[in-house]
Design a protein around this motif. Structure first.
Motif, mmCIF file in Angstrom:
data_model
loop_
_atom_site.group_PDB
_atom_site.id
_atom_site.type_symbol
_atom_site.label_atom_id
_atom_site.label_comp_id
_atom_site.label_asym_id
_atom_site.label_seq_id
_atom_site.Cartn_x
_atom_site.Cartn_y
_atom_site.Cartn_z
ATOM 1 N N MET A 1 75.100 77.672 59.822
ATOM 2 C CA MET A 1 74.881 79.011 59.312
ATOM 3 C C MET A 1 74.361 78.985 57.875
ATOM 4 N N SER A 2 74.733 77.973 57.108
ATOM 5 C CA SER A 2 74.290 77.903 55.725
ATOM 6 C C SER A 2 72.781 77.633 55.632
ATOM 7 N N LYS A 3 72.226 76.914 56.619
ATOM 8 C CA LYS A 3 70.785 76.684 56.628
ATOM 9 C C LYS A 3 70.035 77.998 56.845
ATOM 10 N N GLU B 1 67.381 83.361 52.028
ATOM 11 C CA GLU B 1 67.267 83.485 50.566
ATOM 12 C C GLU B 1 65.889 83.016 50.087
ATOM 13 N N TRP B 2 65.408 81.915 50.647
ATOM 14 C CA TRP B 2 64.092 81.372 50.290
ATOM 15 C C TRP B 2 63.006 82.384 50.637
ATOM 16 N N ASN B 3 63.124 82.985 51.827
ATOM 17 C CA ASN B 3 62.166 83.991 52.269
ATOM 18 C C ASN B 3 62.183 85.196 51.330
ATOM 19 N N LYS B 4 63.351 85.612 50.943
ATOM 20 C CA LYS B 4 63.487 86.746 50.025
ATOM 21 C C LYS B 4 62.828 86.415 48.684
ATOM 22 N N THR B 5 63.043 85.212 48.204
ATOM 23 C CA THR B 5 62.440 84.778 46.940
ATOM 24 C C THR B 5 60.916 84.791 47.045
#
Length: 57
Positions: A1-3, A9-13
């Motif tokens: 789940m952390s991946k 988060e990466w996509n949001k950034t």
């Protein structure tokens, strides 16, 4: 789940960076357009203030 969370988060950034770049580009384009309009108005006023050569004298 952390991946998955890290990927989200990466996509949001990335989305934030893209949006920021689009905003910067839009502002830059607006500044260029404003300068072009100002130059055009300046040239028009100079042209309108000139008298034709055959009207002098």
């Amino acid at each position: 789940m952390s991946k998955l969370k890290a990927a989200l988060e990466w996509n949001k950034t990335l989305e934030e960076l893209i949006l920021e770049e689009q905003t910067i580009s839009k502002k830059r384009n607006e500044e260029i357009l404003a300068r072009a309009v100002k130059m055009r108005k300046s040239k028009l006023s100079i042209t309108n203030n000139r008298k034709p050569m055959n009207d002098q004298g």
